[in-house]
Design a protein around this motif. Structure first.
Motif, mmCIF file in Angstrom:
data_model
loop_
_atom_site.group_PDB
_atom_site.id
_atom_site.type_symbol
_atom_site.label_atom_id
_atom_site.label_comp_id
_atom_site.label_asym_id
_atom_site.label_seq_id
_atom_site.Cartn_x
_atom_site.Cartn_y
_atom_site.Cartn_z
ATOM 1 N N SER A 137 0.853 -1.184 0.000
ATOM 2 C CA SER A 137 0.000 0.000 0.000
ATOM 3 C C SER A 137 0.890 1.235 0.000
ATOM 4 N N THR A 138 0.343 2.342 -0.484
ATOM 5 C CA THR A 138 1.068 3.618 -0.463
ATOM 6 C C THR A 138 0.571 4.516 0.659
ATOM 7 N N THR A 139 -0.276 3.974 1.513
ATOM 8 C CA THR A 139 -0.803 4.737 2.647
ATOM 9 C C THR A 139 -0.204 4.220 3.944
ATOM 10 N N PRO A 140 0.595 5.021 4.639
ATOM 11 C CA PRO A 140 1.194 4.558 5.906
ATOM 12 C C PRO A 140 0.126 4.334 6.969
ATOM 13 N N ALA A 141 0.427 3.442 7.892
ATOM 14 C CA ALA A 141 -0.485 3.142 8.994
ATOM 15 C C ALA A 141 0.341 2.735 10.218
ATOM 16 N N ASP A 142 -0.341 2.572 11.358
ATOM 17 C CA ASP A 142 0.348 2.135 12.572
ATOM 18 C C ASP A 142 1.005 0.778 12.360
ATOM 19 N N VAL A 143 2.167 0.605 12.960
ATOM 20 C CA VAL A 143 2.848 -0.687 12.916
ATOM 21 C C VAL A 143 2.222 -1.616 13.953
ATOM 22 N N SER A 144 1.960 -2.842 13.553
ATOM 23 C CA SER A 144 1.433 -3.844 14.487
ATOM 24 C C SER A 144 2.282 -5.105 14.353
ATOM 25 N N VAL A 145 3.122 -5.358 15.348
ATOM 26 C CA VAL A 145 4.006 -6.526 15.333
ATOM 27 C C VAL A 145 3.288 -7.700 15.989
ATOM 28 N N PRO A 146 3.069 -8.799 15.263
ATOM 29 C CA PRO A 146 2.423 -9.971 15.874
ATOM 30 C C PRO A 146 3.250 -10.514 17.035
ATOM 31 N N LEU A 147 2.603 -10.824 18.137
ATOM 32 C CA LEU A 147 3.309 -11.335 19.310
ATOM 33 C C LEU A 147 3.566 -12.837 19.214
#
Length: 276
Positions: A137-147
């Motif tokens: 995607s070219t739209t940045p978003a929050d990073v979510s790291v899977p635990l």
């Protein structure tokens, strides 16, 4: 009139002193950019005034500009410390309002929920990626790291053990079962006129009408600076330069104060002559 001319000089010198003091106070602030004060003279003139006899009215502050020159890069060895070697800003989202701010301070941390944020809780913005680490995607978003490992090699998913970021800005999660997975690519922002950014404190800026809207891109591509993991950008304040500027501003203030004293003596002498 000479009183007001010298008073304007004292006010300008005071502003200059405040700017210099602010620079010195932030000499050790990560990602800080120093400011400079610019002045302009004021002149009283008209169409019928002889240009050879145009009096001055003093000076005024034209602008307080920010210097976005690159500061020294310091190795820290910490994987979530990031430095931008060149142009660009990290994009940070306020988790409550969603407002986007921009910073050169790359001191980030991983939360218990898998988000990457700065010391004030603002979320780092990144592009979502596929399993090969390519942006989707070219739209940045929050990073979510899977635990937990998204592709476990055994019956039990591995738990998150480490997060690293490579030179492309790709965020890679490593798990206890030996698997790794890319979870995003850090998005950088550049501006057509970065000097027009509005400083909001905490080494952050907001876009303004003068700066123009942000253009997002990938680290190391085009005008976007490269990504260095395990390093931080220090303040670009040079203490020796600031101390010299501090002495100059102090002398300017003293000279304008002396001019007021002189004008007072002249005025008092004229009054005394009139009373005699």
């Amino acid at each position: 009139m000479s009183f007001f001319v010298s008073l304007s000089g004292m006010r300008n010198a005071e502003t200059d002193l405040r700017v210099i003091a602010h620079n010195i106070a932030n000499a050790e602030t990560v990602g800080f950019k120093k400011s400079n004060t610019q002045f302009s003279d004021l002149v009283a003139k008209g169409a019928s005034v002889d240009p050879r006899r145009t009096p001055g009215l003093g000076a005024t502050v034209v602008a307080i500009t920010q210097d976005f020159a690159l500061g020294p890069l310091e190795q820290t060895g910490r994987t979530l410390d990031l430095a931008i070697d060149g142009d660009g800003f990290f994009a940070l989202a306020n988790p409550v309002s969603g407002d986007i701010a921009f910073s050169r301070n790359g001191n980030f941390r991983l939360t218990a929920s898998g988000a990457i944020e700065d010391a004030w809780g603002n979320r780092l913005q990144a592009y979502p990626v596929d399993s090969a680490g390519n942006p989707t995607s070219t739209t940045p978003a929050d990073v979510s790291v899977p635990l937990l490992s998204p592709v476990p090699v055994g019956p039990t998913p591995g738990t998150l053990s480490n997060v690293s970021i490579d030179a492309r800005g790709t965020i890679i999660a490593a798990y206890s079962d030996g698997t790794t997975a890319p979870v995003g690519q850090v998005a950088l922002a550049i501006f057509g006129a970065p000097a027009g950014l509005r400083a909001i404190g905490q080494t952050k800026w907001q876009a303004s009408g003068e700066s123009g809207p942000p253009a997002f891109g990938n680290p190391g591509v085009g005008n976007f600076g490269g990504m260095i993991s395990g390093a931080l950008e220090r303040s670009n304040v040079e203490l020796a330069e600031e101390l010299v500027a501090l002495l100059t501003a102090q002398r300017n203030f003293q000279a304008n104060a002396r001019a007021i004293d002189t004008a007072t003596v002249i005025t008092q002498t004229a009054i005394n002559l009139r009373q005699q």
